[in-house]
Write a protein that holds these residues in place. Sequence first.
Motif, PDB file in Angstrom:
ATOM      1  N   THR A   1      35.047  49.297  37.986  1.00 34.67           N
ATOM      2  CA  THR A   1      36.425  49.129  37.493  1.00 34.67           C
ATOM      3  C   THR A   1      36.710  49.919  36.222  1.00 34.67           C
ATOM      4  N   HIS A   2      35.674  50.226  35.427  1.00 40.62           N
ATOM      5  CA  HIS A   2      35.898  50.869  34.138  1.00 40.62           C
ATOM      6  C   HIS A   2      34.876  51.987  33.915  1.00 40.62           C
ATOM      7  N   LEU A   3      35.321  53.016  33.208  1.00 41.89           N
ATOM      8  CA  LEU A   3      34.472  54.183  32.970  1.00 41.89           C
ATOM      9  C   LEU A   3      34.764  54.750  31.587  1.00 41.89           C
ATOM     10  N   PHE A   4      33.705  55.023  30.829  1.00 40.58           N
ATOM     11  CA  PHE A   4      33.813  55.656  29.508  1.00 40.58           C
ATOM     12  C   PHE A   4      32.971  56.920  29.580  1.00 40.58           C
ATOM     13  N   THR A   5      33.607  58.064  29.675  1.00 34.99           N
ATOM     14  CA  THR A   5      32.818  59.259  29.962  1.00 34.99           C
ATOM     15  C   THR A   5      33.507  60.520  29.469  1.00 34.99           C
ATOM     16  N   VAL A   6      32.850  61.639  29.703  1.00 37.78           N
ATOM     17  CA  VAL A   6      33.352  62.950  29.283  1.00 37.78           C
ATOM     18  C   VAL A   6      33.934  63.676  30.498  1.00 37.78           C
ATOM     19  N   PRO A   7      34.765  64.701  30.275  1.00 38.09           N
ATOM     20  CA  PRO A   7      35.426  65.370  31.400  1.00 38.09           C
ATOM     21  C   PRO A   7      34.484  65.904  32.463  1.00 38.09           C
ATOM     22  N   ARG A   8      33.333  66.467  32.085  1.00 36.52           N
ATOM     23  CA  ARG A   8      32.455  67.069  33.102  1.00 36.52           C
ATOM     24  C   ARG A   8      31.936  66.019  34.083  1.00 36.52           C
ATOM     25  N   ILE A   9      31.801  64.752  33.646  1.00 37.58           N
ATOM     26  CA  ILE A   9      31.362  63.691  34.550  1.00 37.58           C
ATOM     27  C   ILE A   9      32.545  63.129  35.326  1.00 37.58           C
ATOM     28  N   ALA A  10      33.702  63.007  34.679  1.00 40.17           N
ATOM     29  CA  ALA A  10      34.898  62.553  35.389  1.00 40.17           C
ATOM     30  C   ALA A  10      35.231  63.479  36.554  1.00 40.17           C
ATOM     31  N   GLN A  11      34.908  64.763  36.419  1.00 42.32           N
ATOM     32  CA  GLN A  11      35.171  65.726  37.510  1.00 42.32           C
ATOM     33  C   GLN A  11      34.398  65.368  38.771  1.00 42.32           C
ATOM     34  N   LEU A  12      33.285  64.651  38.648  1.00 37.60           N
ATOM     35  CA  LEU A  12      32.466  64.307  39.814  1.00 37.60           C
ATOM     36  C   LEU A  12      33.114  63.252  40.704  1.00 37.60           C
ATOM     37  N   LEU A  13      34.056  62.502  40.155  1.00 38.56           N
ATOM     38  CA  LEU A  13      34.625  61.375  40.900  1.00 38.56           C
ATOM     39  C   LEU A  13      35.605  61.849  41.967  1.00 38.56           C
ATOM     40  N   PRO A  14      35.517  61.317  43.169  1.00 41.83           N
ATOM     41  CA  PRO A  14      36.556  61.589  44.168  1.00 41.83           C
ATOM     42  C   PRO A  14      37.851  60.896  43.762  1.00 41.83           C
ATOM     43  N   ASN A  15      38.960  61.381  44.256  1.00 40.17           N
ATOM     44  CA  ASN A  15      40.264  60.832  43.869  1.00 40.17           C
ATOM     45  C   ASN A  15      40.396  59.330  44.139  1.00 40.17           C
ATOM     46  N   PRO A  16      39.878  58.799  45.266  1.00 38.63           N
ATOM     47  CA  PRO A  16      39.979  57.345  45.468  1.00 38.63           C
ATOM     48  C   PRO A  16      39.273  56.544  44.366  1.00 38.63           C
ATOM     49  N   SER A  17      38.168  57.044  43.846  1.00 41.82           N
ATOM     50  CA  SER A  17      37.464  56.347  42.770  1.00 41.82           C
ATOM     51  C   SER A  17      38.294  56.335  41.492  1.00 41.82           C
ATOM     52  N   ILE A  18      38.972  57.451  41.207  1.00 40.14           N
ATOM     53  CA  ILE A  18      39.837  57.515  40.025  1.00 40.14           C
ATOM     54  C   ILE A  18      40.995  56.527  40.177  1.00 40.14           C
ATOM     55  N   SER A  19      41.577  56.477  41.354  1.00 41.47           N
ATOM     56  CA  SER A  19      42.711  55.570  41.592  1.00 41.47           C
ATOM     57  C   SER A  19      42.298  54.104  41.482  1.00 41.47           C
ATOM     58  N   ALA A  20      41.043  53.801  41.783  1.00 39.51           N
ATOM     59  CA  ALA A  20      40.583  52.410  41.767  1.00 39.51           C
ATOM     60  C   ALA A  20      40.242  51.915  40.367  1.00 39.51           C
ATOM     61  N   LEU A  21      40.125  52.810  39.400  1.00 41.65           N
ATOM     62  CA  LEU A  21      39.760  52.401  38.042  1.00 41.65           C
ATOM     63  C   LEU A  21      40.840  51.515  37.434  1.00 41.65           C
ATOM     64  N   GLN A  22      40.404  50.505  36.697  1.00 44.59           N
ATOM     65  CA  GLN A  22      41.322  49.598  36.007  1.00 44.59           C
ATOM     66  C   GLN A  22      41.392  49.871  34.512  1.00 44.59           C
ATOM     67  N   GLY A  23      40.563  50.786  34.019  1.00 40.66           N
ATOM     68  CA  GLY A  23      40.605  51.117  32.600  1.00 40.66           C
ATOM     69  C   GLY A  23      39.436  51.993  32.219  1.00 40.66           C
TER      70      GLY A  23
END
Length: 444
Positions: A212-234
């Motif tokens: 539900t939550h992620l604290f990270t840098v852009p290079r790691i955020a790039q690894l996430l598929p779009n559905p995972s980004i949409s599912a984040l709550q914060g």
Amino acid sequence: MNARRELLQLLRAGLESGFILDWRVAGASHGWPGPALLAWALRLRQRWRQRLAPRSRIAVMLPNSPAFLAYWLAAWQGNWVFCPLPPLPEMELERRLRLLAPQLMVLWQDGALREHWHPAAQPVADPEDLASIFWTSASVGPGSAYGLGYDALLWQLQQHAPALDLDRSSLVRNTLSWAHIFAGVLELLPAVAAGTELRVAALSEIRHESFTHLFTVPRIAQLLPNPSISALQGGIIGGAAVDASLAQRLLGSAVRVGYGQSEAGPGILLGEPGVFSVAYVGSRLPQTELELRESLRYRSPGRAMGRWNGQGWEDLEDAQGWVDSGDRVVALSDGHGFQWQGRIDAAFKLADGRGVQPENEELRLQAQYPDLEALILGAPGSRRLTALASAPPALWRRLRWHERYPLFLLPPEQWSVWQGATGKIRRGDLYAHWRHILVQARRV
């Protein structure tokens, strides 16, 4: 109530009300409940009391693990100074230990926890409020040590926790070392205090997980598929500038952009959920004052108390209480936040004397050529700019470069040598070896 006692009460309440560390190693998941971690910490504190002088420094070089949490909690429970270190080459580790002069060093060695005592070391006369010492992940020059007090840490927690919407039903996915101030403060403190679940697992597994939550840098955020980004709550994306392609994918999501430094402790700016654009770094946190000159200057209750030089604490403030960030930042025309323009110390000159501020152009190029995983402009000693980039060899033939300066490519495994843990390029080291690297790239 003093800040240390209040912070410890918040952490203890979270540990006892549902916090669990989901520690996944070697294909197996180990659940560590908060009360078990707290009991381990209290046993450590009891054992150390006979050997550690008050306010001693405890240095640890441990992976994110139950041991890291237990040793951190034990240090604060005993009112000792916690000094986390990331994995380091031997010479850099020795340099940092000489500067820190800890009375106890803890590391994972030969498959076991090892405690190395330095009883002859005299405890340093640190400020009574000092809680932890973190190091910068400098892109130019070696890292420096900055001290954070309990007051500053409590302020950071109080400012960020309401924006993160963490509770016992949340699952925070860890991706960064807790020895880095971003994860060590803005991920670890809110997660423990909220009594949530915190998962530590191999980064290679992140594409296939739910959280539900992620604290990270852009290079790691790039690894996430779009559905995972949409599912984040914060969560927070920080540590480096966001390029156009990632900003587009994060637009409208529940995560926020964050900006700070070790000196800032680590947050002074925070964006609204789903508000992203190229190099956007958010708006100022309450009680933080900003001043834009050649670089961003700030006054913040959450800043570091000083820089440790091995002999004493150097004040970060000028006579008016301002701290210089070293970052060039401009206010957006709509008045809603700021855009990062680059580091003052990243500038360099061409052989004909022309000055270059490379970072804005690098962001443009990465947006223009999304197949490039990373890119740096440089020209030490030359009359013209050169672009050095990383991309998988399978993509090289289809890449079409339409710029006024040449491009040299390296495979990702060679590029990673120049990349720090948070994704920042160690620009100073790379420039120092620029000619040799270009020779390598020509051979490739």
